[in-house]
Design an enzyme around this catalytic site. Structure first.
Site, short mmCIF file in Angstrom:
data_model
loop_
_atom_site.label_atom_id
_atom_site.label_comp_id
_atom_site.label_asym_id
_atom_site.label_seq_id
_atom_site.Cartn_x
_atom_site.Cartn_y
_atom_site.Cartn_z
N HIS A 22 38.43 52.30 46.86
CA HIS A 22 37.57 52.03 45.93
C HIS A 22 36.26 52.83 45.92
O HIS A 22 35.45 52.81 45.04
CB HIS A 22 37.16 50.66 46.18
CG HIS A 22 37.11 49.72 44.93
ND1 HIS A 22 37.63 50.15 43.72
CD2 HIS A 22 36.65 48.63 44.90
CE1 HIS A 22 37.63 49.28 42.65
NE2 HIS A 22 36.91 48.15 43.36
N ASN A 70 31.47 45.44 41.82
CA ASN A 70 31.31 44.58 40.50
C ASN A 70 30.23 44.18 39.57
O ASN A 70 30.01 43.90 38.42
CB ASN A 70 32.03 43.15 40.90
CG ASN A 70 33.31 42.97 41.46
OD1 ASN A 70 33.81 44.19 41.48
ND2 ASN A 70 33.87 41.77 41.84
N ASP A 95 37.36 55.16 40.92
CA ASP A 95 38.79 55.31 41.38
C ASP A 95 39.67 54.79 40.19
O ASP A 95 39.37 53.97 39.44
CB ASP A 95 38.96 54.43 42.51
CG ASP A 95 38.58 52.86 42.37
OD1 ASP A 95 37.26 52.85 41.77
OD2 ASP A 95 39.31 52.17 42.67
N ASN A 116 36.50 46.32 37.63
CA ASN A 116 35.13 45.57 37.52
C ASN A 116 33.86 46.53 37.29
O ASN A 116 32.85 45.88 36.80
CB ASN A 116 34.83 44.52 38.57
CG ASN A 116 35.97 43.30 38.24
OD1 ASN A 116 36.39 43.15 37.15
ND2 ASN A 116 36.81 43.04 39.41
#
Length: 192
Positions: A22, A70, A95, A116
């Site tokens: 991520h 997020n 990513d 997100n």
């Protein structure tokens, strides 16, 4: 020509996330910063690590939001509003599950495909019309496994492919900094 005024690399802060899939956006921005000799400093007002490049076209900000993925939009939105940066002057590096490791693509706008970080940025900027540099990390094959997958380091074979993609992205970084997005896309998307 586009003028890019903000390059935001997405990831999660902290030692335990450093090597997660991520965090490829962080990997890119930290390498770009060191290639450009820009120091990334923590700036509370923008909820992130921030560096500045003084270019002929004006200042370009390098940002690594420290809000957790997020809430990336909090950081990107705060900086964009303060410096009156338009969405099309923002490049978000993130990513991409839909591409295998080793693939990187550049595009303007489009959906957020359940990412997100992108979702929050689109909400804060009020549009999907920002640039994305999407770095492939592959997909675990089952959507229920995605959360676990993105929060783990890739195995070495995949890491090498991701590193190669990052290296190609850094090769076109001069074009990105110049705002020559068409040439950057052409170079990045053409198989050598």
């Amino acid at each position: 020509m586009t003028t890019i005024k903000l390059i935001a690399g997405l990831g999660n802060p902290g030692k335990k996330h450093e090597k997660d899939r991520h965090n490829v956006g962080f990997w890119f921005v930290s390498r770009l910063a060191s290639a450009q000799r820009a120091e990334l400093k923590s700036v509370a007002k923008y909820h992130g690590l921030l560096g500045k490049l003084a270019l002929a076209s004006g200042d370009l900000w390098l940002l690594m939001p420290q809000t957790y993925m997020n809430l990336s939009g909090r950081s990107v939105g705060a900086l964009s509003r303060y410096y009156k940066i338009q969405p099309e002057e923002v490049l978000v590096v993130h990513d991409e599950l839909d591409f295998p490791p080793g693939v990187a693509k550049l595009k303007l706008g489009g959906g957020v495909a359940g990412h997100n970080g992108l979702k929050d940025i689109a909400a804060q900027l009020g549009t999907h019309g920002f640039w994305r540099l999407r770095i492939g990390i592959g997909h675990p094959g089952n959507k229920d496994l995605v959360v676990d997958y993105v929060l783990k380091p890739p195995p070495l074979s995949e890491r090498d492919l991701i590193e190669a993609a990052l290296a190609r992205c850094l090769e076109i970084s001069g074009l990105l900094l110049d705002g020559d997005m068409e040439a950057a896309m052409l170079k990045l998307h053409t198989k050598s």
